[in-house]
Design an enzyme around this catalytic site. Structure first.
Site, mmCIF file in Angstrom:
data_model
loop_
_atom_site.group_PDB
_atom_site.id
_atom_site.type_symbol
_atom_site.label_atom_id
_atom_site.label_comp_id
_atom_site.label_asym_id
_atom_site.label_seq_id
_atom_site.Cartn_x
_atom_site.Cartn_y
_atom_site.Cartn_z
ATOM 1 N N HIS A 159 0.781 -1.126 0.143
ATOM 2 C CA HIS A 159 -0.049 -0.134 0.067
ATOM 3 C C HIS A 159 1.021 1.283 -0.084
ATOM 4 C CE1 HIS A 159 -3.042 2.420 1.492
ATOM 5 N NE2 HIS A 159 -3.988 1.933 0.590
ATOM 6 N N ASP A 207 -7.901 -5.386 0.047
ATOM 7 C CA ASP A 207 -8.350 -6.320 -0.981
ATOM 8 C C ASP A 207 -7.961 -7.863 -1.036
ATOM 9 O OD1 ASP A 207 -9.717 -4.456 -2.483
ATOM 10 O OD2 ASP A 207 -7.748 -3.581 -3.251
#
Ligand code: ACO
Length: 437
Positions: A314, A371
Site C-alpha cells: 500500500h 483487498d
C-alpha cells in the site's frame, strides 16, 4: 538548497533556492502532520516541485478521514474504524462521512427514508442495459450508467446549489446498488427486480442481485451483516486514486454524477479497487497450481516476472492495514457461520504467513491490504468475481461524495491543474512532407 523550520506562533519553513531565501507557511494537522505551503515557490524562485505519483504531495486539507500508515490507524471523522464497524451500519456510516457527525435517531430515520424513496431507476434507463454486450464488465456498465444519471436529472446538476447537491447525493446513494445489481442480472439474462422499500440498504441490494420473480427471496442475515461490514471498511480512505479523481473532475465544477463516474473508472484498475478481483484470480491460480505459495512469493520478488502479490502492499500503510485485520477476522467468522470451507482462504493465510516472514516483504513493509481477504468473503456470499470491484464502489460512494462536497464548500477551492517539467524536443521547424525521412 536547504530547508529548516523555526518555531514561532505560526510556523514557517525557510527555504533557500539559488541564494534566494523564502519563507513558506507550515500547515499543521490535528494529529501534528505537517506540510509546507509552496504555492508561492514558482513566483518567487522560478522552481516548481516534482513528485510523480504524488508520493509526498498533499492535495488538500480535509476533515473527513485520518489515517496513519506507520501505526495502522484509520478513523472516519475521528471515530476509529474498529468502533464504527462494531456499532454502525453502512447507511449510518455514510451519514457520518457525508454530514460530518453521527446522526440522531430522527436524522438517520429521515436519511434512510429518503434513500428508500429513490432506489428505482428511470424505466428508460433500464433499456440502456440492452445495448451492452452480455459479457461487458460490470464496472464499465456502472461508470456508464452513473454518468448517464446526469441526462435524467438535469434539474440537479449545479454544484453550487446546495439543494440540488443534496438531492443528487440521495439519488446516487439510493440508485448505485440498483444500477450495480442490474449489471449482474444483464450478464446472464435474468429479469431485473424492482427494489423493495421495506428492506434495508444491504437486504435490498442482495435481493436485487439474487431474487427472481418466480420465487420468494429471504436475504440471509449473516450475509447482510457481512455485506454491511465490508461496505463500512471501504467507505473512505482519504486522498486515494479514485477519490483524488472525483475531486479533480469536480474541481472543474463538473456535476456530481460525472465526477463519481470518473471515480468509478479510476477504482477499476487492478492497482486500486480492481485488486480484489485480481487477488481472487491469483489465489485461484495458486490453488489450481498445487498450492505452492512459496513459488508465488518468489515470483513476486523477481522483478523480471511482472508479477506482484495482489492485495499486498500500500502507498500509505507501512503496517498491517487495519481494514484487512477486521476483514480477515470477519472472513473466518463468515465461513464458519455459513459452514463453508474455502481452499482459497487457506492458501491466502499461508501466502500471508510466508510473505510476512520474507525479507523482501519485511524490508519494504508490504502487508495485506483491504483487498486481500475481502474477495473470499464476497465469494462466500455468492457474489461473482466480476462484481467485487463494483461492491468496492458501492462502499466507497459516501467517501467520494463527502470529499466532493468538502471541496466545493472550501473557500480556497481552485481547479486542479498540476504543472510539469517539459522534456521533449526543443524548438524545431515543420519540414514539408516530401523532405521527411
Ligand atoms: N508484490 C511484490 N512487490 C511489491 C508489491 C507487491 N504487491 N507491492 C509493492 N512491491 C514492491 C515494489 O516492487 C517496490 O520494490 P522496489 O523498491 O524494489 O522497487 C516496492 O515494493 C515499493 O512499491 P511501489 O510500487 O513503489 O509502491 P507504490 O506505493 O507505488 O504502490 C501499490 C502501491 C500500487 C498498492 C503496490 O503495493 C501494488 O502494486 N500492490 C498490488 C496491487 C494492490 O493490492 N492494490 C490495492 C491497493 S489498496 C487499494 O487501492 C484499495
Amino acid at each position: 538548497m536547504s530547508v529548516t523550520t523555526k518555531s514561532s506562533e505560526s510556523e514557517t519553513a525557510r527555504l533557500i533556492v539559488d541564494d534566494h531565501e523564502i519563507l513558506l507557511p507550515v500547515v499543521i494537522g490535528t494529529e501534528d502532520e505537517r506540510a509546507l505551503i509552496i504555492d508561492s515557490l514558482r513566483k518567487e524562485t522560478g522552481y516548481i516541485t516534482l513528485d510523480e505519483g504524488f508520493v509526498n504531495t498533499g492535495s488538500t486539507t480535509s476533515s473527513i478521514t485520518f489515517l496513519d500508515g506507520e501505526k495502522g490507524i484509520l478513523r472516519y471523522r475521528g471515530y476509529p474504524i474498529e468502533q464504527i464497524a462494531e456499532n454502525c451500519d453502512f447507511v449510518e456510516t455514510s451519514y457520518l462521512l457525508i454530514y460530518g457527525k453521527l446522526p440522531t435517531e430522527s436524522e438517520l430515520r429521515a436519511f434512510r427514508e429518503s434513500i428508500r424513496q429513490h432506489t428505482m431507476i428511470h424505466e428508460d434507463m433500464r433499456s440502456f442495459y440492452n445495448g451492452f454486450p452480455k459479457d461487458a464488465h460490470p464496472m464499465a456498465i456502472l461508470s456508464s450508467v452513473v454518468g448517464a444519471l446526469s441526462t435524467f436529472y438535469q434539474d440537479s446538476l449545479d454544484p453550487r446549489d446546495a439543494r440540488q447537491v443534496e438531492i443528487s447525493i440521495h439519488r446516487l446513494m439510493a440508485k448505485l446498488p440498483t444500477i450495480a445489481a442490474y449489471s449482474y442480472k444483464k450478464s446472464f439474462g435474468q429479469p431485473f427486480m424492482y427494489p423493495q422499500n421495506h428492506l434495508n440498504y444491504c437486504e435490498n441490494f442482495l435481493r436485487l442481485m439474487f431474487a427472481v420473480p418466480t420465487r420468494e427471496y429471504e436475504p440471509d442475515p449473516v450475509v447482510v451483516d457481512a455485506l454491511n461490514l465490508l461496505l463500512i471498511c471501504h467507505a473512505d480512505h482519504e486522498q486515494n486514486c479514485s477519490t483524488s479523481t472525483v475531486r479533480m473532475v469536480g474541481s472543474s465544477n463538473a456535476n456530481l454524477f460525472a465526477s463519481i463516474s470518473a471515480g468509478i473508472c479510476a477504482l477499476w484498475g487492478p492497482l486500486h479497487g480492481g485488486a480484489n478481483e485480481a487477488c481472487i484470480n491469483m489465489l485461484q491460480q495458486i490453488v489450481e497450481d498445487g498450492g505452492d505459495v512459496t513459488k508465488y512469493v518468489n515470483m513476486a520478488k523477481d522483478k523480471t516476472s511482472n508479477f506482484r502479490l495482489m492485495g499486498f502492499g500500500h502507498r500509505v500503510y507501512k503496517n498491517y492495514d487495519p481494514r484487512a485485520k477486521i476483514i480477515k477476522r470477519a472472513c473466518d467468522r463468515l465461513l464458519e457461520r455459513l459452514k463453508l470451507d474455502d481452499p482459497l482462504f487457506e492458501v491466502a493465510q499461508k501466502l500471508e504467513e510466508v510473505a510476512l516472514r520474507d525479507e523482501y516483504f519485511v524490508e519494504r513493509k508490504l502487508y495485506p491490504n483491504v483487498d486481500f481477504y475481502s474477495g473470499i468473503m464476497y465469494r462466500a456470499m455468492g457474489l461473482p468475481t466480476t462484481m467485487f470491484t463494483v461492491l468496492f464502489a458501492i462502499g466507497r460512494l459516501p467517501g467520494w461524495i463527502a470529499h466532493w462536497v468538502e471541496m466545493h464548500q472550501s473557500p480556497t477551492k481552485r481547479i486542479g491543474r498540476p504543472r510539469q517539467i517539459y522534456t521533449g524536443p526543443g524548438l524545431r521547424n515543420v519540414v514539408p512532407i516530401s523532405q521527411r525521412s
